[in-house]
Write an enzyme that holds these catalytic residues in place. Structure first.
Site, PDB file in Angstrom:
ATOM      1  NE  ARG A 264      -0.404   1.978   3.417  1.00 16.67           N
ATOM      2  CZ  ARG A 264       0.734   2.630   3.338  1.00 16.67           C
ATOM      3  NH1 ARG A 264       1.679   2.069   4.095  1.00 16.67           N
ATOM      4  NH2 ARG A 264       0.272   3.850   3.115  1.00 16.67           N
ATOM      5  N   GLY A 265       0.389   2.530  -0.641  1.00 16.22           N
ATOM      6  CA  GLY A 265       0.694   3.765  -0.377  1.00 16.22           C
ATOM      7  C   GLY A 265       1.081   3.468  -1.914  1.00 16.22           C
ATOM      8  CB  ALA A 266       0.973   6.877  -3.647  1.00 13.41           C
TER       9      ALA A 266
ATOM     10  CG  ASP B   4      -2.796   8.497  -2.020  1.00 13.83           C
ATOM     11  OD1 ASP B   4      -2.655   8.854  -0.487  1.00 13.83           O
ATOM     12  OD2 ASP B   4      -2.631   7.245  -2.359  1.00 13.83           O
TER      13      ASP B   4
ATOM     14  CG  ASN C 272      -2.189  12.006   2.154  1.00 16.45           C
ATOM     15  OD1 ASN C 272      -1.937  11.215   1.253  1.00 16.45           O
ATOM     16  ND2 ASN C 272      -2.196  12.465   3.469  1.00 16.45           N
ATOM     17  CE  LYS C 273      -5.469   6.136   3.930  1.00 16.18           C
ATOM     18  NZ  LYS C 273      -6.395   5.293   3.400  1.00 16.18           N
TER      19      LYS C 273
HETATM   20  O1  MRU Z   1      -4.543   3.366   1.449  1.00 18.05           O
HETATM   21  P1  MRU Z   1      -3.073   3.430   2.028  1.00 18.05           P
HETATM   22  O2  MRU Z   1      -2.759   2.711   2.693  1.00 18.05           O
HETATM   23  O3  MRU Z   1      -2.629   3.316   0.329  1.00 18.05           O
HETATM   24  O4  MRU Z   1      -2.981   5.018   1.430  1.00 18.05           O
HETATM   25  C1  MRU Z   1      -2.118   5.560   1.400  1.00 18.05           C
HETATM   26  C2  MRU Z   1      -1.911   7.289   1.914  1.00 18.05           C
HETATM   27  O5  MRU Z   1      -2.929   7.649   1.843  1.00 18.05           O
HETATM   28  C3  MRU Z   1      -0.445   8.073   1.774  1.00 18.05           C
HETATM   29  O6  MRU Z   1      -0.747   9.065   2.629  1.00 18.05           O
HETATM   30  C4  MRU Z   1      -0.574   8.103   0.653  1.00 18.05           C
HETATM   31  O7  MRU Z   1      -0.218   6.718  -0.439  1.00 18.05           O
HETATM   32  C5  MRU Z   1       0.666   9.269  -0.092  1.00 18.05           C
HETATM   33  S1  MRU Z   1       2.064   8.540   0.801  1.00 18.05           S
HETATM   34  C6  MRU Z   1       3.610   7.285  -0.228  1.00 18.05           C
END
Ligand code: MRU
Length: 342
Positions: A63-65, A236, A246-247
């Protein structure tokens, strides 16, 4: 194990100290840290088909962009290895999660590489290496805006786990700490998947970076009392105007920051910028299962008849941003220019 001399996620696994990435290629498989079971267990799980990789993105093993982007690139390499039609593989991978632009950027990059006759294992490895270097540079640029003694709020996990290595929002924090600055991090716990409590805190513990986890709804309280000097979050997807997804919860933090004169930055590499969108409201927002809200672990925390909504991301308008930290420097939203970010 895939050791990479330049990488900085140092962990102990089975009593052995290792420098690892969130995911990497080993032989014909992609080895991923299983992010679902951190912080209590550090285990690796292998993908050897496009379907494996797609499921790992969907169920948030990866996970994470930027890490999702790398998973997309490696997924395309899996397609070449297993002889799957590359267009079918691209369609499957792009269907996994809708918001993080890195996934679409990376899969399209691999399709273009395949059209040029490139080997996709090499192309995916090169893609991952490039993102790691961009995150390292985000750390260098971002370090400049962190004063000694700073108290920094971050939301969700935008560290090495989310970005292959170094992080986006966590890269400047790592760089500042490694430069000897006395910093303190507030990590929002990040309901409902608890990426802040489970993952950001785990990364900060590995490196001894002082921090407190705070409930998501305590961030405004600490800002109002002057206990936060700046906020750095990941992204994201960032539109051409600088509006960004973002989250879930990021928007509220940005509004509170403006109200309390706290600096508010997002950090992201070029792969997160979607210049085809002029406005943040056009960013697709993923809505996940209501059971992620209704349950904590296996425990139902509400009446069994209750329904819930679970948007995974929100959109923060550019007007709330002090700046965007990228591999090419720090920009005001109005200074965003595709050519400066290549
Ligand atoms: O749902 P996720 O855990 O994939 O969400 C991740 C985030 O929102 C991060 O803040 C985002 O990917 C940016 S940082 C790499």
């Amino acid at each position: 194990m895939g050791f990479h001399a330049c990488d900085n996620m140092r962990v102990i696994h089975d009593g052995q100290e290792m420098d690892i990435r969130a995911l990497w290629m080993e032989g014909q498989k992609v080895r991923c840290i299983d992010q679902k079971i951190l912080p209590h267990q550090l285990e690796f799980i292998d993908a050897s088909t496009v379907e494996d990789m797609a499921v790992f993105i969907e169920d948030m093993t990866v996970r994470g962009a930027p890490s999702i982007g790398a998973a997309g690139a490696y997924g395309m390499a899996m397609a070449q290895i297993t002889g799957m039609d590359l267009n079918d593989a691209a369609i499957r991978l792009k269907k996994t999660r809708p918001t993080a632009f890195d996934l679409f950027f990376a899969v399209d990059r691999m399709l273009a590489a395949a059209n040029e006759g490139q080997d996709l294992i090499n192309a995916a490895e090169k893609y991952a290496d490039e993102i790691v270097e961009k995150c390292r540079l985000i750390g260098e640029h971002g370090n400049a805006i962190i004063p000694d003694g700073a108290r920094i709020l971050t939301h969700c996990n935008a560290g090495a786990l989310a970005t292959i290595d170094f992080g986006t929002a966590l890269a400047p924090i790592r760089a500042a700490f490694n430069a000897g600055k006395k910093i303190h991090v507030y990590a929002d716990e990040t309901r409902p998947r608890l990426q802040g409590a489970a993952l950001t805190s785990w990364e900060l513990v590995q490196e001894g970076i002082p921090h407190d986890i705070i409930p998501d709804n305590a961030a405004g309280h600490f800002m109002q009392r002057g206990e936060v000097d700046l906020c750095i979050v990941g992204a994201d997807r960032i539109s051409a105007s600088g509006d960004f997804a973002n989250k879930i919860g990021t928007y509220e933090k940005a509004v509170c920051a403006k109200e309390n004169n706290v600096l508010f930055y997002t950090a992201a590499p070029v792969s997160t910028f979607d210049f085809s969108l002029t406005c943040g409201f056009d960013i697709p927002i993923e809505e996940r299962s209501q059971d992620e809200v209704r349950y904590v672990g296996s425990e139902l925390i509400c009446p069994k008849e209750a329904s819930a909504r679970n948007p995974a991301f929100d959109m923060t308008p550019a007007k709330f941003l002090t700046g965007i930290i990228t591999e090419s420097g720090i920009f005001k939203p109005r200074e965003l220019d595709r050519t400066k970010l290549q």
